[in-house]
Design an enzyme around this catalytic site. Structure first.
Site, PDB file in Angstrom:
ATOM      1  N   ALA A 100       2.645 -13.134  -0.852  1.00 43.83           N
ATOM      2  CA  ALA A 100       3.155 -14.405  -0.327  1.00 43.83           C
ATOM      3  C   ALA A 100       4.609 -14.223   0.075  1.00 43.83           C
ATOM      4  CB  ALA A 100       3.033 -15.507  -1.375  1.00 43.83           C
ATOM      5  N   ALA A 142       9.247 -10.471  -0.140  1.00 44.51           N
ATOM      6  CA  ALA A 142       8.099 -11.166  -0.732  1.00 44.51           C
ATOM      7  C   ALA A 142       8.571 -12.092  -1.836  1.00 44.51           C
ATOM      8  CB  ALA A 142       7.095 -10.171  -1.293  1.00 44.51           C
ATOM      9  N   ASP A 143       7.897 -13.225  -1.950  1.00 47.00           N
ATOM     10  CA  ASP A 143       8.135 -14.137  -3.061  1.00 47.00           C
ATOM     11  C   ASP A 143       7.143 -13.913  -4.189  1.00 47.00           C
ATOM     12  OD1 ASP A 143      10.243 -16.420  -2.209  1.00 47.00           O
ATOM     13  OD2 ASP A 143       9.139 -15.719  -0.461  1.00 47.00           O
ATOM     14  N   ARG A 144       5.985 -13.347  -3.865  1.00 50.13           N
ATOM     15  CA  ARG A 144       4.996 -13.028  -4.882  1.00 50.13           C
ATOM     16  C   ARG A 144       4.065 -11.934  -4.359  1.00 50.13           C
ATOM     17  NH1 ARG A 144       2.714 -16.445  -8.835  1.00 50.13           N
ATOM     18  NH2 ARG A 144       4.712 -17.512  -8.740  1.00 50.13           N
ATOM     19  N   PHE A 169       5.344 -20.980   2.615  1.00 51.86           N
ATOM     20  CA  PHE A 169       4.940 -19.578   2.573  1.00 51.86           C
ATOM     21  C   PHE A 169       3.552 -19.408   3.191  1.00 51.86           C
ATOM     22  CE2 PHE A 169       7.301 -20.740  -1.284  1.00 51.86           C
ATOM     23  CZ  PHE A 169       8.446 -19.982  -1.116  1.00 51.86           C
TER      24      PHE A 169
END
Length: 229
Positions: free
Chosen positions: A124, A114-116, A192
């Site tokens: 995200a 995950a990036d966020r 994303f």
């Protein structure tokens, strides 16, 4: 900082591997992953790929399938390299093969990075993650996110607040400088997508443990308060 990152990644690997084996109820699992989340994307060991490494250390990997991850091919260029380097049994697929793979190859679990991650558990990650979560739900495959707690932004309430970067069109129209698509075609190239928390059926794996998405915020707040005492 380097040592702490590797330590956190290995903790994620340990918690994730144990949770997956208990949840899936199999001694050896077949895993699908997306994009690159290994030592080439972190300080070492990896997040989702760290979970796969931990499963392999337990001799619990039957096969790992990695997507090529279009349009920039991080799965084909990086994840496949790390899996071969570590001698983990692995197979590369195109992104469009995921549904057929789940129907025919008996995928035990999907684990991605995950990036966020936001307060309600929406996540995200690299474009293509959302469609894997939908497919996992349809096929009854547990879907996990592996990310350090520093990726969790509790100031954002839902995934709708996450700003999605759009990448250059050339990533889609060209490969190594060679044009594939015709001049004049329009492109939509988000980097994303956002996976709703209710599709993260396995849980969110962090260095502090594995949590249901809807309980992540409360769990992290409680753990942070304990650390501050």
């Amino acid at each position: 900082m380097l040592d702490r990152d590797v330590e956190d990644n290995k903790a994620m690997g340990k918690y994730g591997a144990e949770h997956i084996l208990q949840n899936v109820g199999e001694k050896r699992v077949t895993v699908l992953t997306h994009c690159n989340t290994g030592s080439l994307a972190t300080a070492g060991y990896g997040t989702a790929l760290g979970v796969i490494r931990a499963l392999n250390e337990k001799k619990a990997i039957e096969e790992v399938y990695c997507t090529e991850t279009r349009p920039y091919n991080q799965g084909a260029r990086l994840t496949a390299y790390e899996l071969v380097h570590d001698r983990i049994p692995a197979t590369l697929i195109t992104d469009s093969m995921a549904a057929a793979l789940m129907r025919t190859k008996g995928i035990s679990v999907i684990v991605v990075g995950a990036d966020r991650v936001v307060a309600n558990g929406d996540t995200a990650n690299k474009i293509g993650t959302y469609q894997l979560a939908i497919l996992a739900h349809h096929h009854g495959v547990p879907f996990y996110i592996a990310a350090p707690s520093t990726t969790c932004d509790l100031s954002l309430r839902t995934g709708e607040e996450i700003v999605i970067e759009e990448r250059p069109h050339k990533e889609m129209t060209h490969i190594k400088g060679t044009r594939l698509a015709p001049e004049g075609i329009k492109c939509w190239n988000p980097a994303f997508d956002v996976t709703p928390h209710d599709l993260i059926t396995g849980g969110i794996i962090t260095e502090k443990g594995v949590f249901p998405p809807e309980k992540l915020e409360t769990a992290l707040q409680q753990l942070n308060r304990q650390q501050d005492r």
